[in-house]
Scaffold this motif. Structure first.
Motif, short mmCIF file in Angstrom:
data_model
loop_
_atom_site.label_atom_id
_atom_site.label_comp_id
_atom_site.label_asym_id
_atom_site.label_seq_id
_atom_site.Cartn_x
_atom_site.Cartn_y
_atom_site.Cartn_z
N LEU A 95 -6.11 1.62 7.59
CA LEU A 95 -6.38 2.75 6.69
C LEU A 95 -7.01 3.91 7.46
CD1 LEU A 95 -7.62 0.73 3.58
CD2 LEU A 95 -5.65 2.29 3.63
N ILE A 140 0.80 -1.23 0.00
CA ILE A 140 0.00 0.00 0.00
C ILE A 140 0.84 1.29 0.00
CG2 ILE A 140 -0.48 0.30 2.49
CD1 ILE A 140 -3.11 0.47 -0.32
N ARG A 189 -1.44 6.93 7.57
CA ARG A 189 -0.94 7.05 6.20
C ARG A 189 0.30 6.18 6.19
NH1 ARG A 189 0.24 12.10 6.47
NH2 ARG A 189 2.46 11.90 6.00
N GLN A 214 -4.66 5.15 -1.17
CA GLN A 214 -4.86 5.46 0.26
C GLN A 214 -5.75 6.70 0.42
OE1 GLN A 214 -1.75 4.99 3.27
NE2 GLN A 214 -0.30 4.60 1.60
#
Ligand code: HEM
Length: 537
Positions: free
Chosen positions: A491, A343, A495, A350
């Motif tokens: 999430l 991610i 971050r 994101q």
């Protein structure tokens, strides 16, 4: 995502590099000896009837690679076997066959064929081959995952499902919820609120482990430094490295099973570790029960109470508990780890996820199980991680128990059947631009994986990570809930960023049956001051 090339260059593995200044490859005497024996055996083997199995009506087995004498196609599957199987699927089609040693395999690379054989004809394709290392040595012929399709399996499956069906999972969802919170706190504290790089892997491992420890033994651990965490994660990792479905030659060459080999002693050691650790915990619980002490409801307690009725002995109970501790730990943890590893490379994904969470949940609480239906983008991210990083590209192979004819091909009794999920998950007709991580491809799919597995049209199933048919993963419901809670909350809280100069390698992996990313570090930066407040830090 780019991929390494398939490992089909067999001869380069046997020919030592060219000597400097020479254009002729140097072949070692050992290789000459091996090739001489192999060629001699080739005559016998290629003229043997087993190479040309035919049905009574003359139909042939599915096409496939020819392979080598004695070893069959084994040498081509040593590293990244999923890529070799993918290469052959493109060459030989969605149903092909191969030999590994003395074992005949068929490989399924198409959803409709998977459903036709494994679901519709589940009465024929639901057994397991008793692999020498996994079934006979590590699991000692027990263990729901490895047992053939028989009454012992039915008994174990009944006991397991009682703990893994929707109603049962509802009763311990508060545990999953609690452990997901603990994971967020650890990422926050160990990552010094985003100031320090952190490897999330052991923390994800402990989260999954605590969930399973609570369900199976009614206990949990307090820190990644707890001895039980170290032992349990080591056992699971060792299991994943010992039990690759196509990686142990000793599974397919019977004479190797008669002699002491490194893999056999590794398998025996692992068996001892599982019995000692998980059998030991069951014994402790039994002792407490015999002393009249209060023991929390858990799988171990249920097994002890039902041992007479279900005919379970000590080894049965220890191995069934081990199947949960292995099947339920490195699997869900692997998905959390693959998510955390990939991610950071997608700040725009994101940002889109954060926007959805802020709109639907707000910043005063974290998402829970009931919010999933209102968060389609986060739901889609989870499915896309599972499609791109299925920890089990080759699943757990099934085994046929009768001769079978399918679309003009003959599949003999005692064939190992592999679900080639790598090819299915990368089929451009089903998943356009398949190597791109793109959650939007699932944005209109509101199903859970358990629901998706029951869709009438197999081509619409989300992915094949949980297998298929009567042996489909019974832990799907708990696994999905656990994965949802942890990914949605990561999430919501953070971050997630890569560390400059520390690239994260998504091509390499650890494990031969279940894959996890290689160690990596990231920064988990709290999104705002509400994170500490909501986590009560
Ligand atoms: C991401 C998480 C998971 C993945 C990817 C996964 C994957 C699989 C796969 C591929 C199979 C073989 C299916 C087949 O033969 O077609 C399987 C079987 C099994 N899984 Fe899971 N699993 C996960 C989580 C869990 C959890 C949380 C549990 C237990 C609590 C569990 C328990 C089992 C058991 C007991 C079997 C053996 C079933 C049988 O042979 O009848 N799994 N799993």
């Amino acid at each position: 995502m780019s991929r390494p090339s398939p490992s089909v260059d067999f001869f380069s593995a046997f020919v030592t590099p060219k000597s400097e200044g020479s254009s002729i490859p140097v072949v070692s005497p050992a290789v000459v000896a091996f090739l001489s024996i192999a060629l001699a055996a080739a005559y016998l083997f290629t003229t043997s009837p087993v190479r040309h199995i035919l049905a009574k009506d003359g139909s042939r087995v599915p096409p496939g690679p020819i392979g080598l004498p004695i070893l069959g196609s084994f040498p081509f599957l040593t590293s990244y076997p999923e890529l070799t199987l993918d290469y052959w699927a493109k060459k030989f089609g969605p149903l092909y066959s191969m030999w590994l040693g003395n074992q005949f395999f068929v490989v399924i690379s198409d959803p409709v064929i998977a459903k036709d054989l494994m679901v519709t004809n589940g009465a024929v394709f639901s057994s397991r081959k008793e692999m020498f290392i996994k079934s006979q040595t590590v699991f000692a012929g027990r263990g729901i995952t490895a047992t053939p399709y028989n009454d012992r399996w039915r008994k174990h499956r009944r006991v397991a499902t009682a703990y893994l069906n929707y109603r049962a999972v509802d009763t311990y969802t508060h545990v999953l919820d609690f452990e997901a919170d603990v994971l967020m706190k650890e990422l926050f504290i160990q990552g010094k609120a985003g100031a320090s790089p952190i490897n999330p892997q052991p923390h994800a491992g402990r989260c999954s482990l605590n969930n399973m420890l609570t369900i199976v033994f009614g206990i949990r651990t307090n820190s990644i430094d707890d001895e039980l965490v170290k032992t349990a994660l080591r056992l699971s990792r060792e299991f994943m490295n010992c039990t690759g479905p196509v990686s142990n030659l000793v599974d397919f060459v019977p004479f190797l099973q008669k002699i002491p080999t490194f893999m056999r002693s590794r398998g025996r050691h692992l068996h001892g570790g599982l019995i000692g650790t998980y059998g030991g915990l069951i014994k402790d619980i039994e002792t407490q029960m015999n002393r009249g002490e209060d023991v929390p409801d858990c799988l171990a307690k249920s097994m002890i109470l039902a041992r007479q009725e279900e005919g379970l002995d000590d080894t049965d109970m220890a191995i069934l508990a081990s199947a949960f501790m292995i099947g339920g730990v490195e699997t869900t943890a692997a998905i959390m780890q693959w998510f955390s590893a990939l991610i950071p490379a997608y700040p725009e994904i994101q940002a889109k996820a954060h926007a959805e969470l802020d709109r639907v949940i707000g910043r005063d609480r974290m998402p829970g199980v009931d919010d999933e239906k209102n968060l389609p983008y986060i739901h889609a991210i989870v499915k896309e991680v599972e499609r791109c990083h299925n920890p089990f590209w080759l699943g757990t192979p099934h085994f046929s128990t009768e001769d079978f004819n399918y679309n003009g091909y003959f599949i003999p009794k005692d064939t190992v059947v592999v679900l080639n999920t790598y090819t299915m998950h990368h089929d451009p007709a089903r998943h356009p631009d398949p190597t791109t991580f793109d959650p939007d491809r699932y944005i209109n799919d509101s199903t859970t994986s358990a629901e998706s597995a029951n869709l009438a049209n197999a081509n619409e199933r989300d992915h094949w990570m949980f297998g298929a048919g009567r042996r489909i993963c019974p832990g799907m419901i708990v696994a999905e809930r656990e994965i949802w809670l942890t990914i949605a909350r990561m999430l919501w809280c953070f971050r997630m960023e890569a560390i400059p100069g520390e690239p994260i390698d998504l091509k390499e992996y650890d494990g031969l049956s279940g894959r996890s990313p290689m160690p990596f570090r990231i920064k988990c930066i709290p999104r705002d001051e509400n994170v500490a407040k909501v986590l009560e830090l």
